[in-house]
Each structure stands twice: as structure tokens, then as C-alpha cells.
Design a protein around this motif. Structure first.
Motif, mmCIF file in Angstrom:
data_model
loop_
_atom_site.group_PDB
_atom_site.id
_atom_site.type_symbol
_atom_site.label_atom_id
_atom_site.label_comp_id
_atom_site.label_asym_id
_atom_site.label_seq_id
_atom_site.Cartn_x
_atom_site.Cartn_y
_atom_site.Cartn_z
ATOM 1 N N ALA A 199 14.364 -2.001 18.427
ATOM 2 C CA ALA A 199 14.036 -2.325 19.816
ATOM 3 C C ALA A 199 13.363 -1.182 20.555
ATOM 4 N N ASP A 200 13.117 -0.056 19.867
ATOM 5 C CA ASP A 200 12.357 1.027 20.466
ATOM 6 C C ASP A 200 10.875 0.937 20.132
ATOM 7 N N GLN A 201 10.472 -0.039 19.296
ATOM 8 C CA GLN A 201 9.065 -0.245 18.984
ATOM 9 C C GLN A 201 8.420 -1.053 20.110
ATOM 10 N N GLN A 202 7.152 -0.764 20.405
ATOM 11 C CA GLN A 202 6.495 -1.380 21.551
ATOM 12 C C GLN A 202 6.506 -2.902 21.492
ATOM 13 N N TYR A 203 6.308 -3.457 20.296
ATOM 14 C CA TYR A 203 6.306 -4.919 20.169
ATOM 15 C C TYR A 203 7.620 -5.506 20.660
ATOM 16 N N PHE A 204 8.742 -4.931 20.217
ATOM 17 C CA PHE A 204 10.043 -5.467 20.593
ATOM 18 C C PHE A 204 10.402 -5.122 22.039
ATOM 19 N N ILE A 205 9.896 -4.001 22.556
ATOM 20 C CA ILE A 205 10.060 -3.692 23.980
ATOM 21 C C ILE A 205 9.400 -4.788 24.815
ATOM 22 N N ASP A 206 8.157 -5.132 24.463
ATOM 23 C CA ASP A 206 7.445 -6.195 25.173
ATOM 24 C C ASP A 206 8.192 -7.514 25.076
ATOM 25 N N LYS B 260 21.211 -9.700 29.031
ATOM 26 C CA LYS B 260 21.617 -8.432 28.448
ATOM 27 C C LYS B 260 20.798 -8.226 27.181
ATOM 28 N N LEU B 261 20.291 -7.021 26.989
ATOM 29 C CA LEU B 261 19.449 -6.706 25.849
ATOM 30 C C LEU B 261 20.124 -5.670 24.971
ATOM 31 N N TYR B 262 20.016 -5.845 23.642
ATOM 32 C CA TYR B 262 20.653 -4.928 22.705
ATOM 33 C C TYR B 262 19.694 -4.544 21.593
ATOM 34 N N ASN B 263 19.891 -3.340 21.114
ATOM 35 C CA ASN B 263 19.193 -2.876 19.921
ATOM 36 C C ASN B 263 20.182 -2.950 18.769
ATOM 37 N N ALA B 264 19.787 -3.640 17.679
ATOM 38 C CA ALA B 264 20.707 -3.769 16.547
ATOM 39 C C ALA B 264 20.698 -2.488 15.734
ATOM 40 N N GLU C 80 8.375 1.178 9.062
ATOM 41 C CA GLU C 80 8.140 2.247 10.029
ATOM 42 C C GLU C 80 7.047 3.198 9.535
ATOM 43 N N THR C 81 6.394 3.870 10.486
ATOM 44 C CA THR C 81 5.249 4.714 10.190
ATOM 45 C C THR C 81 5.542 5.849 9.200
ATOM 46 N N PRO C 82 6.591 6.655 9.409
ATOM 47 C CA PRO C 82 6.837 7.759 8.472
ATOM 48 C C PRO C 82 7.077 7.296 7.041
ATOM 49 N N SER C 83 7.749 6.151 6.903
ATOM 50 C CA SER C 83 8.022 5.609 5.575
ATOM 51 C C SER C 83 6.719 5.241 4.860
ATOM 52 N N ALA C 84 5.793 4.617 5.598
ATOM 53 C CA ALA C 84 4.509 4.243 4.997
ATOM 54 C C ALA C 84 3.709 5.477 4.610
ATOM 55 N N GLN C 85 3.720 6.486 5.457
ATOM 56 C CA GLN C 85 2.979 7.709 5.157
ATOM 57 C C GLN C 85 3.518 8.385 3.900
#
Length: 324
Positions: free
Chosen positions: A49-56, A73-77, A201-206
Motif C-alpha cells: 500500500a506504499d506503492q503509488q498505484y495502491f495509494i491512488d 478504514k485503510l490498511y496495508n497488509a 518490486e524494483t530492487p528485486s527486478a534490478q
């Protein structure tokens, strides 16, 4: 201190999501706090939920419910109680039966956003999101068109394709399978497609892409696509580290929220196009479906598919502002 493995992180996220859902629905069963005069509570639970897509997505879900007169109420899993409706993007699709049972036992309306899940009988939970196959087809088709326009296959260039894949997630497999099918139809040999397994996630792909790029020094021109913008971004970072120039890269993103950043800054980039998807559209659709079910007893649609559009450096701003 030993770092948790990718599997361990997914398991922790799944357990967190389950505990949140269990707490919400258990209190919903035994509480009278959500009476007829109270605003009905709706809950959004998202992985990453910290990624921009899920924030939007979460903010659009919240705004739509509040506009209708409810509370959110909003939650990050990665707890308020008395929930009447829950929209959840699970961190692990295998928890679908447990989440579905908890919600069903408490008579709480449930929709799965983005990642489809099934109940214990194997029946799909009502879904709001995108068609993975359709998204992958559009991305792969655009990559093939750009490849043809560049003339790489007819000018003797050694072309390699980096397919950035979350191989444990069905919706991601739907996307990358369709992407690979389209680029193959566009003239690339299957043997020139190199899977890049990552976590989303980005670091994993890199980290995953670096050794694959190094192992193929004969490849001069690269095509990149994947499950999301983060995967393509990480792979582009690895290509940059390897000394590959933007002119020798055709990257087509999926999301467009990372692709647009170098475009907005007028920076040379391997991003040549992206499929624009809006978390806001999914959030609003999920809010509407749950509200109608809870307040008006309208059956949840089996599937609600949001619109997607291919964008380029010269036209993306017509659809959305780039969030830096």
C-alpha cells in the motif's frame, strides 16, 4: 540478523492480512456499534500500500465511500471493527479461502481487487480490477509494433527480450504470458526471451536482471516488459548499469506511473511506451459495488474490469499528471 526470505515475507504479509480480516469480521459478528444511525464502515486492505498505484486506489475508494455517506478504514497488509464491506488486494492468493470464509461467516460483503481469489469451494470471489491477459496483450502488441518500427530485426541487430515475471502470481503470469506471445508473433524467437523472476518490486527486478544481462553480452538491443512498472524500472536500472544506451532499449511499462517520470523531466530513457492503469478507477468501482451490496442489497458483479490505455512520451499528459 538473518533477513527473511521472499517466501517468508509473503507469508508474513498473508498472515497479517488474515489477522486484520479476522479481527474486522469477528467484531462485526458480535458488535452492535454499526447501528442504523451510524455511518456504515467499509475497509480497504492492500498489499504494497506504499506503492503509488495502491495509494491512488485506496484514496479513491475512501473518497467514493465518504461521498456516499459511509466511513472508511485503510490498511496495508505488510484495527477498527464492525466492517460491513471489505475490498482486499491479498499479498498471497492462497489465503483466498480463509479470507472468504471469514467474511461469509460474518455476512460481510467482500470483493477482491487486482488479484483474483477463490473461496474454499473453488468459486471466484467477486473481482474488481483489470484483465491480465488483455493488459499483457496490449503491452506485448505495443512492444512488437515499436520493434518493427525500429527495424532491429531486419537490420541485423542481436535482439533480446527481458520478460520481468512474478511467477508465483497468476495475474502476473496472465500478463507476461500474453506479452511473450505477442512479441513472438512479432518475429522474436522464443529462445531470445529471457525470464527475469522478481517479487513485484524494483530492487528485486534490478538484482535479478543484472546477471541475465551479463550472461548475454552478444545482445546489442533489448526489449523489456513485465508485470508492472516497478519490474520494468528495475530492469532498466540494471541495463543502465551494464552500459546499455536508451536508444538500444524498447521498454513498455505496465502502469505508466514510473514510465512518465523521465518523460516529464525530458530525460533520455528506455521507456518508449506504457499501459496506463488507474488505481483510482479500481478504487471507485470497488466502492460502488460494495456500497450497492450493503446499502441497496444489489448483488456484487462477478467481475468488474477497468479501462486501460497505451501511452507514450508525447501523449501521456492528456490522460494523467505524472506524480514525481
Amino acid at each position: 540478523m538473518k533477513q527473511p526470505t521472499l517466501g517468508g515475507l509473503r507469508k508474513m504479509g498473508a498472515l497479517t492480512a488474515l489477522s486484520v480480516v479476522a479481527t474486522l469480521v469477528m467484531v462485526s459478528c458480535g458488535s452492535s456499534t454499526a447501528g442504523s444511525s451510524a455511518k456504515p464502515l467499509f475497509v480497504g486492505i492492500n498489499k504494497s500500500a506504499d506503492q503509488q498505484y495502491f495509494i491512488d486506489q485506496q484514496q479513491a475508494f475512501k473518497a467514493e465511500i465518504e461521498k456516499k455517506g459511509g466511513q472508511v478504514k485503510l490498511y496495508n497488509a505488510k484495527l477498527d471493527a464492525g466492517a460491513k464491506g471489505i475490498a482486499i488486494t491479498v499479498p498471497d492468493q492462497t489465503i483466498g479461502p480463509a479470507v472468504s470464509k471469514s467474511a461469509a461467516d460474518a455476512k460481510v460483503a467482500l470483493v477482491a481487487t487486482d488479484d483474483a481469489i477463490k473461496d474454499s469451494s473453488g468459486n471466484p470471489v467477486p473481482f474488481v480490477g483489470f484483465s491480465g491477459t488483455d493488459m499483457g496483450t496490449k503491452v506485448g502488441d505495443e512492444a512488437a509494433k515499436l520493434l518493427t518500427a525500429a527495424g532491429w530485426l531486419t537490420s541485423g541487430k542481436k535482439v533480446g527480450v527481458l520478460s520481468v515475471e512474478v511467477q508465483t502470481l497468476s495475474v502476473c503470469n496472465d500478463r507476461t504470458t500474453a506479452e511473450k506471445a505477442k512479441i513472438t508473433a512479432g518475429g522474436v524467437a522464443a529462445s531470445s526471451i529471457y525470464p527475469v523472476p522478481y517479487s513485484g518490486e524494483t530492487p528485486s527486478a534490478q538484482s535479478a536482471a543484472g546477471p541475465i544481462i551479463t550472461a548475454h553480452p552478444n545482445v546489442t538491443n533489448w526489449v523489456v516488459f513485465g508485470c508492472n512498472d516497478e519490474g520494468v524500472l528495475g530492469t532498466l536500472n540494471a541495463l543502465t548499469t551494464a552500459g546499455v544506451k536508451p536508444d538500444n532499449i524498447i521498454a513498455v511499462g505496465l502502469g505508466a506511473y514510473e514510465a512518465c517520470k523521465p518523460w516529464a523531466a525530458n530525460q533520455p530513457s528506455g521507456w518508449k511506451a506504457a499501459l496506463y492503469i488507474s488505481g483510482k478507477d479500481v478504487g471507485i468501482a470497488a466502492a460502488d459495488a460494495l456500497w450497492d451490496k450493503v446499502q441497496n442489497n444489489v448483488a456484487l458483479p462477478a467481475s468488474t474490469i477497468a479501462k486501460t490505455t497505451i501511452v507514450h512520451p508525447n501523449d501521456y499528459a492528456q490522460l494523467f499528471p505524472c506524480t514525481k
